[in-house]
Write an enzyme that holds these catalytic residues in place. Sequence first.
Site, PDB file in Angstrom:
ATOM      1  N   ASP A  44       9.228  10.078  -6.320  1.00  0.00           N
ATOM      2  CA  ASP A  44       8.212   9.247  -6.168  1.00  0.00           C
ATOM      3  C   ASP A  44       7.004   9.605  -6.921  1.00  0.00           C
ATOM      4  OD1 ASP A  44       9.570   7.559  -4.618  1.00  0.00           O
ATOM      5  OD2 ASP A  44       9.052   8.585  -2.771  1.00  0.00           O
ATOM      6  N   GLY A  45       6.528  11.152  -6.942  1.00  0.00           N
ATOM      7  CA  GLY A  45       5.590  11.617  -7.531  1.00  0.00           C
ATOM      8  C   GLY A  45       5.315  11.274  -9.016  1.00  0.00           C
ATOM      9  N   ASN A 117      -1.184   4.499  -3.694  1.00  0.00           N
ATOM     10  CA  ASN A 117      -0.669   4.970  -2.299  1.00  0.00           C
ATOM     11  C   ASN A 117      -1.969   4.939  -1.208  1.00  0.00           C
ATOM     12  OD1 ASN A 117       1.997   5.122  -2.544  1.00  0.00           O
ATOM     13  ND2 ASN A 117       2.032   7.427  -2.384  1.00  0.00           N
ATOM     14  N   GLU A 118      -2.786   5.938  -1.588  1.00  0.00           N
ATOM     15  CA  GLU A 118      -4.094   5.996  -0.835  1.00  0.00           C
ATOM     16  C   GLU A 118      -5.303   6.945  -1.181  1.00  0.00           C
ATOM     17  OE1 GLU A 118      -2.037   9.501  -0.910  1.00  0.00           O
ATOM     18  OE2 GLU A 118      -1.135   8.149   0.442  1.00  0.00           O
ATOM     19  N   ALA A 155       2.062  -0.008   0.515  1.00  0.00           N
ATOM     20  CA  ALA A 155       3.151   0.644  -0.384  1.00  0.00           C
ATOM     21  C   ALA A 155       2.853   2.126   0.022  1.00  0.00           C
ATOM     22  CB  ALA A 155       2.922   0.323  -1.775  1.00  0.00           C
ATOM     23  N   THR A 158       3.642   4.318   4.208  1.00  0.00           N
ATOM     24  CA  THR A 158       4.645   5.563   4.982  1.00  0.00           C
ATOM     25  C   THR A 158       4.579   6.975   4.277  1.00  0.00           C
ATOM     26  OG1 THR A 158       6.187   4.865   3.111  1.00  0.00           O
ATOM     27  CG2 THR A 158       6.387   3.499   4.980  1.00  0.00           C
ATOM     28  N   ASN A 161      -0.386   8.788   5.091  1.00  0.00           N
ATOM     29  CA  ASN A 161      -0.849   8.022   6.122  1.00  0.00           C
ATOM     30  C   ASN A 161       0.020   8.072   7.309  1.00  0.00           C
ATOM     31  OD1 ASN A 161      -2.357   5.440   7.475  1.00  0.00           O
ATOM     32  ND2 ASN A 161      -0.413   4.631   7.243  1.00  0.00           N
ATOM     33  N   SER A 163       1.982  10.385   8.174  1.00  0.00           N
ATOM     34  CA  SER A 163       2.201  11.705   8.675  1.00  0.00           C
ATOM     35  C   SER A 163       0.891  12.077   9.239  1.00  0.00           C
ATOM     36  CB  SER A 163       2.377  12.746   7.437  1.00  0.00           C
ATOM     37  OG  SER A 163       3.441  12.422   6.702  1.00  0.00           O
TER      38      SER A 163
END
Length: 258
Positions: A44-45, A117-118, A155, A158, A161, A163
Site C-alpha cells: 500500500d505504501g 489517505n489523510e 479510501a 481504514t 483514522n 487506528s
Amino acid sequence: MSEQRRALVASPTPPAQAAARELADTHDWVPVEDAELIVALGGDGFMLQTLHAMLERRKPVVPVFGMNLGTVGFLMNEWRRHDLNDRLARTKTFKVVPLAMTAQTVDGEIVTLPAINEVSLLRETRQTAKLEVTLNDRIVLPELACDGILVATPAGSTAYNFSAQGPILPLGSAMLALTPISPFRPRRWRGAILPDKARIGIRVLDPGKRPVSAVADQREVRDVARVDIVIDRARELTLLFDPEHALDDRITMEQFAA
C-alpha cells in the site's frame, strides 16, 4: 485494455523486484510518462508513492492496477504472473479524490500538498498540542488539547483514522472523517463526520511552546501555524481492481474485522 500503453513500476523490496523481472518479458512496457495505464508491484505504501508521483508530474493521471507484494495490500490486487491481459480487461474502476493541504509555517512559508489517505497534525514535543478548529470559516472548537488531529478520506478511513478510533466511511459516501488523536479537552469529543465539500481549518495555538507538524500521507511539514484542508476534485485518481477484489466492499467489511 490490452492495446493500452503500459508502464511497470515496482517497490525496491526483493519480492517486488523479483516479480518485476518475471513480468519484464510479458509485455512491451513503456516509460511511465508515456503510459496510459500503470501496473504497480508492492504494498500500500508503494501504491501511495505511485499515485503521488503522478500528481506531482502535473500531467493527466492514468489508471493504476496494483499487485500486492507487501504486507496488507488493501489498495492492491493479488499477485499473479499469469493472465494479466485478461485481468486488466475485466477490472472494475474506482475513483479516489485526494485532499489538498495548504500549510503555513510559523516562518510564513506556504506549502501545498495532496493527500490520498489523510492529513494529520501531530505534536512535535512532549507538550500537548492546542488547536483551534474551523469549519467553513466558523470556529467549531475554540481549543482542542490533544496529541493531534486528522482528516481522512473514505479510501483512507481504514488506515491511521481507524487506528485513532475514527469511523470507516463507505467509498462514494462524499464524507470526510475529522478524528482527534488522544484528545484531552474537550474530553468527550470523539470527532465528526463532515460532507466532503467542507473547508476545514486548523490553527495551532501557541506554536512556539507547543510546536505541531502537518503530514499529508507520507510528507511532513514542520512547525506549522495553520493548515487548511479541502477536497481537490480536479485531481481525481483511478484505481483498477479484479472483480472479486472490490475496494468498496473491502472498506465496508473492515467494520466487521476482528
